[in-house]
Design a protein around this motif. Structure first.
Motif, short mmCIF file in Angstrom:
data_model
loop_
_atom_site.label_atom_id
_atom_site.label_comp_id
_atom_site.label_asym_id
_atom_site.label_seq_id
_atom_site.Cartn_x
_atom_site.Cartn_y
_atom_site.Cartn_z
N GLU A 212 -29.00 29.27 -10.41
CA GLU A 212 -28.39 30.30 -9.65
C GLU A 212 -28.75 31.79 -9.81
O GLU A 212 -28.62 32.78 -9.04
CB GLU A 212 -26.75 30.32 -9.48
CG GLU A 212 -26.15 30.84 -11.11
CD GLU A 212 -26.04 29.54 -12.08
OE1 GLU A 212 -25.29 29.83 -12.97
OE2 GLU A 212 -26.64 28.75 -11.84
N HIS A 213 -29.55 31.72 -11.29
CA HIS A 213 -30.31 32.95 -11.48
C HIS A 213 -31.71 32.80 -11.59
O HIS A 213 -32.23 32.58 -12.55
CB HIS A 213 -29.84 33.41 -12.90
CG HIS A 213 -28.22 33.98 -12.70
ND1 HIS A 213 -27.77 34.98 -11.95
CD2 HIS A 213 -27.17 33.23 -13.37
CE1 HIS A 213 -26.45 34.90 -12.00
NE2 HIS A 213 -25.94 33.76 -12.88
N ASP A 214 -32.33 32.79 -10.29
CA ASP A 214 -33.88 32.52 -10.25
C ASP A 214 -34.72 33.67 -10.15
O ASP A 214 -35.29 34.15 -9.45
CB ASP A 214 -34.08 31.82 -9.05
CG ASP A 214 -35.58 30.97 -8.61
OD1 ASP A 214 -36.17 30.96 -9.71
OD2 ASP A 214 -35.69 30.85 -7.74
N GLN A 231 -30.57 35.24 -6.83
CA GLN A 231 -30.51 34.26 -5.52
C GLN A 231 -28.95 33.74 -5.30
O GLN A 231 -28.22 33.48 -6.35
CB GLN A 231 -31.44 33.07 -6.08
CG GLN A 231 -32.75 33.47 -6.00
CD GLN A 231 -33.31 34.08 -4.67
OE1 GLN A 231 -33.17 33.36 -3.71
NE2 GLN A 231 -34.05 35.26 -4.73
#
Length: 231
Positions: A212-214, A231
């Motif tokens: 979830e943290h791209d 993201q």
């Protein structure tokens, strides 16, 4: 103050050889001849770097590395007779910063260790100049370059030293593409090593950040860039 290196190997002759060479390079050396002894020495001393064998009778180096990574961020270099690519990948993925195979060059080992400390010293100097607060941050991710600690949404990330350095370098150049060669040169130096090491460490960083943290984008055929857009 001398930097202290923990040398772990069940072969006493190898420990003696490494100790003699690294003392000549002005390092303080603490020996350990088993995995459990290494953990005990680490608990009782301030260690700056670990040279770690893999195949040992009581507790192998992979398990030692996993145990260390539960509590410590000290750099680890595996020194092992296991020379297959999969062995190197496994070692790096569980938290090692570097990997050398036996038989080995004592001069290369000393050079890699010195290169590590040169990079750390240079990064500290650059970070002092670029960030008086010693922190790089966006809405979710905070890196403290003095303590080598990283927090994502207030949760401390269990990053190895090299993973922290890679993430810090990318964050210092947001939205700019850095090649694997540039990352390797800035973190490991350009004297030795395998460029695929960068790919393995990027994979580990992404896993620890979570999908979830791209923040780290792959630019195929070129390298990687850091983006602050969540993201």
């Amino acid at each position: 103050m001398l930097r202290t290196i923990l040398v772990v190997d069940d072969d006493e002759e190898i420990v003696k050889l490494i100790t003699k060479s690294l003392r000549y390079e002005q390092f303080a050396i603490l020996p350990a001849y088993s995995g459990r002894e290494a953990l005990s020495v680490l608990e009782e001393n301030n260690i700056d770097f670990i040279v770690l064998d893999i195949v040992m009778p009581d507790m192998d180096g992979l398990d030692v590395c996993r145990s260390i990574r539960n509590s410590y961020n000290v750099p680890i270099l595996f020194l092992s007779a296991r020379d297959k690519d999969i062995d190197k990948i496994v070692g790096l993925e569980i938290g090692a910063d570097d990997y050398m195979t036996k038989p080995f060059s004592i001069q290369e080992l000393a050079s890699r260790i010195k290169a590590h400390f040169r990079k750390v010293d240079r990064l500290f100097k650059e970070w002092d100049e670029l960030s008086p607060s010693n922190e790089k941050t966006n809405s979710a991710l905070i890196l403290n370059d003095k303590t080598f600690e990283a927090y994502l949404n207030s949760r401390k990330l269990d990053l190895s030293t090299k993973e922290f350095q890679i993430l810090s370098i990318l964050m210092r150049h947001p939205n700019n593409v850095l090649t694997r060669e540039q990352i390797y040169e800035n973190v490991w130096g350009d004297e030795y090593g395998e460029i695929n090491t960068v790919t393995v460490h990027i994979k580990n960083i992404r896993k620890k950040l979570g999908p979830e943290h791209d923040f780290i984008k792959t630019i195929w055929g070129i390298g990687y860039k850091y983006t602050e857009r969540v993201q």
